[in-house]
Design a protein around this motif. Structure first.
Motif, PDB file in Angstrom:
ATOM      1  N   ARG A 498     -27.679  14.397  12.685  1.00 48.48           N
ATOM      2  CA  ARG A 498     -26.574  13.876  13.458  1.00 48.48           C
ATOM      3  C   ARG A 498     -25.460  13.435  12.488  1.00 48.48           C
ATOM      4  O   ARG A 498     -25.486  13.340  11.244  1.00 48.48           O
ATOM      5  N   LEU A 499     -24.415  13.679  12.862  1.00 46.35           N
ATOM      6  CA  LEU A 499     -23.025  13.820  12.134  1.00 46.35           C
ATOM      7  C   LEU A 499     -22.295  12.551  12.368  1.00 46.35           C
ATOM      8  O   LEU A 499     -22.040  12.234  13.615  1.00 46.35           O
ATOM      9  N   HIS A 500     -21.863  11.986  11.336  1.00 45.47           N
ATOM     10  CA  HIS A 500     -20.915  10.766  11.553  1.00 45.47           C
ATOM     11  C   HIS A 500     -19.670  10.742  10.787  1.00 45.47           C
ATOM     12  O   HIS A 500     -19.579  11.340   9.647  1.00 45.47           O
ATOM     13  N   VAL A 501     -18.754  10.081  11.319  1.00 47.93           N
ATOM     14  CA  VAL A 501     -17.448  10.011  10.425  1.00 47.93           C
ATOM     15  C   VAL A 501     -17.250   8.561  10.377  1.00 47.93           C
ATOM     16  O   VAL A 501     -16.966   7.662  11.318  1.00 47.93           O
ATOM     17  N   LEU A 502     -17.531   8.215   9.042  1.00 47.22           N
ATOM     18  CA  LEU A 502     -17.320   6.598   8.746  1.00 47.22           C
ATOM     19  C   LEU A 502     -16.567   6.561   7.542  1.00 47.22           C
ATOM     20  O   LEU A 502     -16.620   7.314   6.659  1.00 47.22           O
ATOM     21  N   THR A 503     -15.476   5.437   7.497  1.00 47.21           N
ATOM     22  CA  THR A 503     -14.627   5.334   6.533  1.00 47.21           C
ATOM     23  C   THR A 503     -15.094   5.065   5.291  1.00 47.21           C
ATOM     24  O   THR A 503     -16.128   3.911   5.414  1.00 47.21           O
ATOM     25  N   ASN A 504     -14.418   4.975   4.184  1.00 48.66           N
ATOM     26  CA  ASN A 504     -15.310   4.777   2.767  1.00 48.66           C
ATOM     27  C   ASN A 504     -15.180   3.164   2.831  1.00 48.66           C
ATOM     28  O   ASN A 504     -14.217   2.365   3.663  1.00 48.66           O
ATOM     29  N   ALA A 505     -16.033   2.526   2.178  1.00 46.62           N
ATOM     30  CA  ALA A 505     -16.041   1.067   2.134  1.00 46.62           C
ATOM     31  C   ALA A 505     -15.135   0.521   0.766  1.00 46.62           C
ATOM     32  O   ALA A 505     -15.251   0.835  -0.399  1.00 46.62           O
ATOM     33  N   MET A 506     -13.897  -0.170   1.348  1.00 44.15           N
ATOM     34  CA  MET A 506     -12.944  -0.434   0.517  1.00 44.15           C
ATOM     35  C   MET A 506     -12.622  -1.941   0.708  1.00 44.15           C
ATOM     36  O   MET A 506     -12.302  -2.378   1.886  1.00 44.15           O
ATOM     37  N   ASP A 507     -12.603  -2.789  -0.243  1.00 38.25           N
ATOM     38  CA  ASP A 507     -12.123  -4.169  -0.530  1.00 38.25           C
ATOM     39  C   ASP A 507     -10.665  -4.196  -0.617  1.00 38.25           C
ATOM     40  O   ASP A 507     -10.270  -4.209  -1.747  1.00 38.25           O
ATOM     41  N   LEU A 508      -9.852  -4.293   0.416  1.00 42.66           N
ATOM     42  CA  LEU A 508      -8.466  -4.281   0.092  1.00 42.66           C
ATOM     43  C   LEU A 508      -7.647  -5.761  -0.005  1.00 42.66           C
ATOM     44  O   LEU A 508      -6.515  -5.820  -0.236  1.00 42.66           O
ATOM     45  N   ARG A 509      -8.823  -6.861   0.147  1.00 40.17           N
ATOM     46  CA  ARG A 509      -7.886  -8.100   0.094  1.00 40.17           C
ATOM     47  C   ARG A 509      -7.335  -8.128  -1.360  1.00 40.17           C
ATOM     48  O   ARG A 509      -6.556  -9.182  -1.526  1.00 40.17           O
ATOM     49  N   ALA A 510      -7.823  -7.472  -2.470  1.00 45.62           N
ATOM     50  CA  ALA A 510      -7.313  -7.920  -3.864  1.00 45.62           C
ATOM     51  C   ALA A 510      -5.712  -7.304  -4.052  1.00 45.62           C
ATOM     52  O   ALA A 510      -5.238  -7.681  -4.925  1.00 45.62           O
ATOM     53  N   TYR A 511      -5.403  -6.443  -3.053  1.00 47.28           N
ATOM     54  CA  TYR A 511      -4.193  -5.614  -3.337  1.00 47.28           C
ATOM     55  C   TYR A 511      -2.881  -6.419  -2.761  1.00 47.28           C
ATOM     56  O   TYR A 511      -1.588  -6.188  -3.599  1.00 47.28           O
ATOM     57  N   PRO A 512      -2.848  -7.087  -1.725  1.00 46.53           N
ATOM     58  CA  PRO A 512      -1.753  -7.398  -1.448  1.00 46.53           C
ATOM     59  C   PRO A 512      -0.922  -8.443  -2.526  1.00 46.53           C
ATOM     60  O   PRO A 512      -1.729  -9.378  -2.805  1.00 46.53           O
ATOM     61  N   ALA A 513       0.212  -8.301  -2.819  1.00 48.90           N
ATOM     62  CA  ALA A 513       0.809  -9.268  -3.806  1.00 48.90           C
ATOM     63  C   ALA A 513       2.239  -8.945  -3.980  1.00 48.90           C
ATOM     64  O   ALA A 513       2.788  -8.096  -3.466  1.00 48.90           O
ATOM     65  N   GLU A 514       3.043 -10.075  -4.421  1.00 49.70           N
ATOM     66  CA  GLU A 514       4.745  -9.989  -4.520  1.00 49.70           C
ATOM     67  C   GLU A 514       4.966  -8.928  -5.529  1.00 49.70           C
ATOM     68  O   GLU A 514       4.484  -8.687  -6.417  1.00 49.70           O
ATOM     69  N   LYS A 515       5.866  -8.063  -5.077  1.00 52.24           N
ATOM     70  CA  LYS A 515       6.342  -6.942  -5.675  1.00 52.24           C
ATOM     71  C   LYS A 515       7.292  -7.465  -6.884  1.00 52.24           C
ATOM     72  O   LYS A 515       8.144  -8.493  -6.748  1.00 52.24           O
ATOM     73  N   THR A 516       7.303  -6.895  -8.047  1.00 49.62           N
ATOM     74  CA  THR A 516       8.416  -7.040  -8.950  1.00 49.62           C
ATOM     75  C   THR A 516       9.808  -6.685  -8.439  1.00 49.62           C
ATOM     76  O   THR A 516       9.934  -5.707  -7.569  1.00 49.62           O
ATOM     77  N   PRO A 517      11.134  -7.213  -8.902  1.00 54.19           N
ATOM     78  CA  PRO A 517      12.231  -6.811  -8.438  1.00 54.19           C
ATOM     79  C   PRO A 517      12.561  -5.258  -8.562  1.00 54.19           C
ATOM     80  O   PRO A 517      13.201  -4.700  -7.777  1.00 54.19           O
ATOM     81  N   ASP A 518      11.977  -4.512  -9.655  1.00 51.27           N
ATOM     82  CA  ASP A 518      12.245  -3.188  -9.757  1.00 51.27           C
ATOM     83  C   ASP A 518      11.378  -2.230  -8.858  1.00 51.27           C
ATOM     84  O   ASP A 518      11.472  -0.960  -9.154  1.00 51.27           O
ATOM     85  N   ALA A 519      10.478  -2.749  -8.171  1.00 51.69           N
ATOM     86  CA  ALA A 519       9.316  -1.949  -7.793  1.00 51.69           C
ATOM     87  C   ALA A 519      10.020  -1.107  -6.806  1.00 51.69           C
ATOM     88  O   ALA A 519       9.579  -0.054  -6.423  1.00 51.69           O
ATOM     89  N   ARG A 520      11.056  -1.702  -5.764  1.00 53.08           N
ATOM     90  CA  ARG A 520      11.726  -0.681  -4.847  1.00 53.08           C
ATOM     91  C   ARG A 520      11.939   0.849  -5.259  1.00 53.08           C
ATOM     92  O   ARG A 520      11.644   1.707  -4.494  1.00 53.08           O
ATOM     93  N   PHE A 521      12.224   0.915  -6.578  1.00 56.51           N
ATOM     94  CA  PHE A 521      12.725   2.514  -7.027  1.00 56.51           C
ATOM     95  C   PHE A 521      11.590   3.316  -7.848  1.00 56.51           C
ATOM     96  O   PHE A 521      11.755   4.003  -8.468  1.00 56.51           O
ATOM     97  N   THR A 522      10.427   2.416  -7.994  1.00 58.23           N
ATOM     98  CA  THR A 522       9.253   3.011  -8.635  1.00 58.23           C
ATOM     99  C   THR A 522       8.196   3.701  -7.635  1.00 58.23           C
ATOM    100  O   THR A 522       7.679   3.023  -6.759  1.00 58.23           O
ATOM    101  N   LEU A 523       8.193   4.809  -7.776  1.00 54.70           N
ATOM    102  CA  LEU A 523       6.884   5.824  -7.007  1.00 54.70           C
ATOM    103  C   LEU A 523       5.702   5.604  -7.969  1.00 54.70           C
ATOM    104  O   LEU A 523       5.704   5.611  -9.340  1.00 54.70           O
TER     105      LEU A 523
END
Length: 711
Positions: A498-523
């Motif tokens: 049987r074939l299944h498509v299941l997204t990777n297991a990622m805990d994303l809760r640690a990533y939202p954070a305030e950006k530094t002032p210069d982040a807007r122009f940083t790739l």
């Protein structure tokens, strides 16, 4: 006194019997000479009872090659015929004796040159021949009337043989590496090899000889040109592979896709099948390995920005699937029982751990934390019995699939059997060597789940796994599933899992954070260790942005690709390094290397890039989006324009087709601070609501938990 010449081509299994026979011959007054094709010291006490001569080893390259390619009986004769001692005693001998099968041909040849002698096979007939001569000396008298010279027929045969040897010697010299250093000679022989009317067998032999000599003479270009002229005149796929193989190797070493790749693979697989079905099946697995090494060479799929497998999986892999070897690999072994969970106790899950657990840990921890589920792990870390068994796994799998039942299957049963018997579900992350070797074992009623990532799709592993013993095959995206199903036809058959498509297991809760002032122009580009990540695409986007505003800069996170693995990789890395150094000098690029604090690094990143030519999902991009960075996803070229691609994984406005489109999206969304922050918030909300483990984890439960009864 009777002269007796013994010839031994192999060490006697019982030297004491030989000593006893020699003693009896001496007692009868015989004078015994013994010629052997091995160290006389292995004859024990025979040296005291006979005059012994070891046949000389071959001298000269031509004769050495002649002896090397001969059968054991012919080798003995070739050496004996060049030995003056043997010839002299053969002419005067009254009894000539072959002591073993390897000596029979030599004695036959010597007897035709001394027709007065008795020729026998074995010690007992030798004793009898001597006794007959002693008992009736008149009986062999008629032999004295025979001419001492060989028969006219034999003389003619010898003359023809010598003439042939001279011709062969002349041919070897004329086509040797010294001759191939001379350009006119090379051209002449290349024309001769491709001349019309030459029987294919002779043409192939000559072409192989010329190719070897040209390569030894340091003339690979001439060897390739000659092979290209001859191959269209040859139908045997094995010969075609042999002639085109050096050119294919040369192209791959130079970082190019060989035009002859399919011909070489087809020929190698045909040769492997002949070996498997013949008297040397043990020689077949390395030949299959050679075909796999060519078909899945890293230059074709990992060290460049395209892949012929991705372009057309069915056509590219046709030489494998249409071969007898490929059909054998695709043949299902099946299982003895249907997978069914046990009743009356908690469900049991077994995880194979210890290799690359990057994507497995959250899944395993979820079910370990469930009190209603029993879990175990089968450790495959270095030093464990399972890891030791996994070593050289490809060769073991090929040998088993070619030759049927093997010790590897029994060892796999010993290692995996107890776990399979205990578990209701076995989860194997990565469809690689553990999955392949596990499929050597009939899992009984245990459910086997394998997850396949992007890497394995471009390797031989899916073609070595017996999927009739896999119940569920998990992919992390639809486009990856589509590619693998096209590349592995048996995944469309009745024995397919049987074939299944299941997204990777990622805990994303640690990533939202305030950006530094210069982040807007940083790739930000996180993860650049593979050339498939194509960080040069990010450099091109950066140049376009800086043409508008020099505040734009790029942060590169992760280990850089290795230039040492191939010429193709070196070419890419050299160009990448040159571009990065130039921009580093301007303060436009920073390389942070491998970092363990990616969430913190992402607070300085305002635009997260996915510049890859292929991805199965791209977790780093999603983590960047969860941090509030604006996502810009290249429409991964390996899958662009197909039913499923980057555009079906991510919102369509995240995806761009060219560096110019990427620059335009970035300029638009970072034009104002408020607009940039709003775009980042929207991306984070979508990432957390769609791909965070808290959202995805229930989709894995049907693999491990029994269905909830509706009654």
């Amino acid at each position: 006194m009777t002269d007796v010449l013994l010839v031994a081509g192999a060490v006697p299994t019982r030297p004491t019997v030989l000593v006893e026979a020699l003693t009896k011959l001496r007692e009868r007054g015989a004078k015994v000479y013994l010629a052997c094709d091995f160290d006389p010291g292995r004859l024990g006490g025979a040296a005291e009872l006979a005059e012994i001569r070891r046949l000389g080893t071959a001298k000269g390259p031509v004769f050495s090659n002649l002896v090397r390619g001969a059968t054991p009986p012919v080798k003995v004769w070739l050496r004996a015929s060049r030995d003056r001692w043997v010839r002299e005693h053969a002419r005067s001998a009254e009894v000539i004796v072959a002591l073993d099968n390897n000596a029979v041909h030599t004695v036959w040849q010597l007897a035709h040159r001394n027709r007065r002698a008795d020729a026998v096979f074995g010690l007992t007939p030798a004793l009898k021949a001597v006794d007959d001569r002693l008992a009736n000396p008149i009986r062999p008298g008629w032999r004295a009337a025979l001419p001492s010279a060989p028969s006219p027929r034999l003389v003619a045969s010898d003359a023809a043989r010598r003439a042939g040897a001279v011709a062969r010697l002349a041919g070897l010299v004329a086509t040797g590496s010294r001759a191939m250093r001379i350009r006119p000679v090379r051209k002449m022989w290349a024309v001769a090899a491709a001349a019309p009317g030459v029987p294919e067998r002779r043409r192939a032999a000559l072409a192989r000889r010329l190719q070897a000599s040209m390569l030894n003479a340091g003339q690979p270009g001439s060897a390739l040109a000659m092979a290209e002229r001859v191959v269209p005149l040859v139908t045997d796929p094995r010969t075609r592979a042999e002639l085109l193989g050096p050119a294919a190797d040369r192209d791959l070493a130079a970082g190019r896709v060989p035009a002859s790749l399919h011909d070489v693979v087809e020929g190698e697989l045909a040769r492997a099948e002949l070996l498997r079905a013949g008297t040397h099946p043990i020689k077949a697995p390395p030949v299959v390995g050679r075909a796999f090494d060519l078909l899945f060479h890293r230059v074709l799929h990992f060290d460049s920005l395209s892949s012929p497998l991705s372009d057309d999986p069915e056509q590219f892999l046709a030489p494998l699937h249409e071969s007898a070897i490929g059909r054998r690999f695709a043949s299902p072994s099946g299982r003895g029982a249907k997978a069914e969970p046990a009743t009356g106790r908690p469900p049991r899950a077994l995880f194979l751990t210890g290799l690359n657990d990057n994507f497995l840990t959250p899944i395993r921890e979820r079910y370990e934390a469930m009190p209603e589920v029993e879990t175990r792990s089968l450790d495959m870390s270095p030093g464990t019995p399972v890891r030791t068994f996994l070593n050289n796994g490809r060769a073991k799998l090929i040998a088993h699939r070619l030759m049927g039942d093997s010790k590897y299957a029994r060892e796999a049963q010993e290692l995996f059997g107890p776990g399979l018997e205990w578990a209701d579900t076995v989860f194997v992350d990565w469809c690689a060597v553990p999955a392949g070797l596990l499929s050597l074992v009939d899992p009984g009623t245990t459910r086997v789940v394998v997850r396949l990532h992007s890497f394995e799709a471009f390797t031989w592993w899916p073609h070595l796994v017996d999927f009739s013993r896999v119940d569920d095959l998990v992919f992390v995206s639809d486009h990856l599933r589509d590619l693998v199903v096209a590349a592995v036809p048996r995944l469309r058959g009745p024995d397919a899992p049987r074939l299944h498509v299941l997204t990777n297991a990622m805990d994303l809760r640690a990533y939202p954070a305030e950006k530094t002032p210069d982040a807007r122009f940083t790739l930000g580009l996180v993860g650049i260790s593979a050339i498939a990540k194509d960080p040069r695409w990010a450099i091109e986007v950066l140049r376009l942005l800086r043409a508008h505003d020099e505040r734009y800069n790029l942060v590169l996170v992760g280990k850089e690709p290795s230039a040492d693995v191939s010429a193709a990789a070196k070419a890419y890395c050299t160009a990448f390094e040159r571009e990065v150094v130039e921009l580093e000098a301007q303060g436009a690029v920073r390389r942070l290397g491998q970092r363990d604090d990616v969430p913190k690094v992402l607070t300085e990143v305002g635009v997260i890039l996915s510049t890859s030519v292929r991805e199965s999902f791209h977790c780093a991009l999603v983590e960047g989006a969860a941090s509030g960075a604006v996502p810009v996803v290249r429409d991964w070229p390996f899958f662009a324009g197909r039913a499923h691609s980057a555009r079906t994984v991510f919102p369509d406005d995240w995806v761009v087709g060219t560096p110019a489109e990427a620059a335009a999206r970035i300029l638009e969304l970072t034009a104002t601070d408020d607009g940039w922050r709003e775009a980042g918030r929207a991306a984070a909300e979508h990432a957390l609501a769609t791909w965070d483990w808290s959202v995805v984890q229930p989709t894995y439960d049907p693999l491990f938990l029994p269905p909830i009864s509706s009654t």
